[in-house]
Motif scaffolding. Sequence first.
Motif, PDB file in Angstrom:
ATOM      1  N   ASP A 239      91.118 -21.878   1.232  1.00 58.40           N
ATOM      2  CA  ASP A 239      89.839 -22.446   1.658  1.00 58.40           C
ATOM      3  C   ASP A 239      89.779 -23.895   1.186  1.00 58.40           C
ATOM      4  OD1 ASP A 239      87.218 -23.183   2.105  1.00 58.40           O
ATOM      5  OD2 ASP A 239      86.330 -21.518   0.982  1.00 58.40           O
ATOM      6  N   ASP A 242      87.406 -24.581  -1.615  1.00 58.77           N
ATOM      7  CA  ASP A 242      87.608 -23.904  -2.896  1.00 58.77           C
ATOM      8  C   ASP A 242      88.409 -24.823  -3.825  1.00 58.77           C
ATOM      9  OD1 ASP A 242      87.658 -21.152  -4.439  1.00 58.77           O
ATOM     10  OD2 ASP A 242      89.683 -21.992  -4.567  1.00 58.77           O
ATOM     11  N   THR A 243      87.905 -25.013  -5.033  1.00 57.89           N
ATOM     12  CA  THR A 243      88.524 -25.962  -5.955  1.00 57.89           C
ATOM     13  C   THR A 243      89.966 -25.587  -6.284  1.00 57.89           C
ATOM     14  OG1 THR A 243      86.386 -26.533  -6.923  1.00 57.89           O
ATOM     15  CG2 THR A 243      88.347 -27.025  -8.230  1.00 57.89           C
ATOM     16  N   ASP A 245      92.082 -23.590  -4.641  1.00 59.82           N
ATOM     17  CA  ASP A 245      92.924 -23.692  -3.452  1.00 59.82           C
ATOM     18  C   ASP A 245      93.248 -25.151  -3.131  1.00 59.82           C
ATOM     19  OD1 ASP A 245      92.800 -20.960  -3.263  1.00 59.82           O
ATOM     20  OD2 ASP A 245      91.481 -20.913  -1.506  1.00 59.82           O
TER      21      ASP A 245
END
Length: 316
Positions: A239, A242-243, A245
Amino acid sequence: MRAGRSRARPMVASLVGLTVAISGCAGAQSAASSGAPLQTATQPAPERSATPPAKEPVRQAPALPDPDAPIPKDPARLARSLTDTVAALRRATDDWTRKGDPAKGQPPEPMVLLALQQQRIYRYLARNPQVASRTYAKLPKALAGQAKDNVTAARDLLSLVHPISGSAKFRVQPPKPADVLLDHFRYAERRFGVEWEVLAAVMFVETKFGRVRSPSYTGAQGPMQFMPGTWKAYGMGGDVQDTRDALLAAANYLHASGAPRDYRRALYAYNHSQAYVNAVLLHARQIKQDIRNYYAYYNWQVFVVTTRGDRRLTGP
């Protein structure tokens, strides 16, 4: 903690452009202060006998800087202000990392205010090269080197900025806790061999550690500012918002682009600007020299550059 501006909701600012959030992965660059010397409070020493000696003032810790006080213009006063600020910031960082919990919650007020004062001084020096040169000469040698790196990085990034005159909408929010991010950086380093300090410097320059959540005007998204095509190729099915990711994808992309053998080549692939590359490497060098600089950068805030001057979107 004083009431802050950093909240997880959309913010509308007139005449603004992002100051240091630079669109990464070959995206176009986005559009990227002042404070009095620290004051010392005194109070009478307590009486110790029926016929006490003359009272002497007891020196207390310097007062915390006001977040909007003017920056001194005189190089000598400016050097004293920066020296006091950095010394107090290091003490506050040590207190936070030893007695607090950077893996949870928000940093304490001294960290926030002192880091903001440091940031505002460097921004002022970046715009005033002659004052900066005279100020360096009045600083201790070690601090002069740190100041030159930070001011040069700020000047490089400001060179990419085109102040706008119009309305712009920004979404900002508090970052993940500092040590949560540190764990993500180190995991990405272990997996892809890209130094965690470089990854931290990229995230710092791109979105101030995830404070900026709006896409860039070119369409770059997420805390590491990926263009959709680059994310598709290197995001590994994660994502983009998302940090964890996003950090893994950034490490993956930088590794595929030449890191750790050639960080300049890899970072230039991330953003086609030598000024950007220089700024990231200067900030990474500071983090390598002293991890307390990572915690200081973590508390730097989001500024915008407008045709009417800078505005701060986050922080006190």
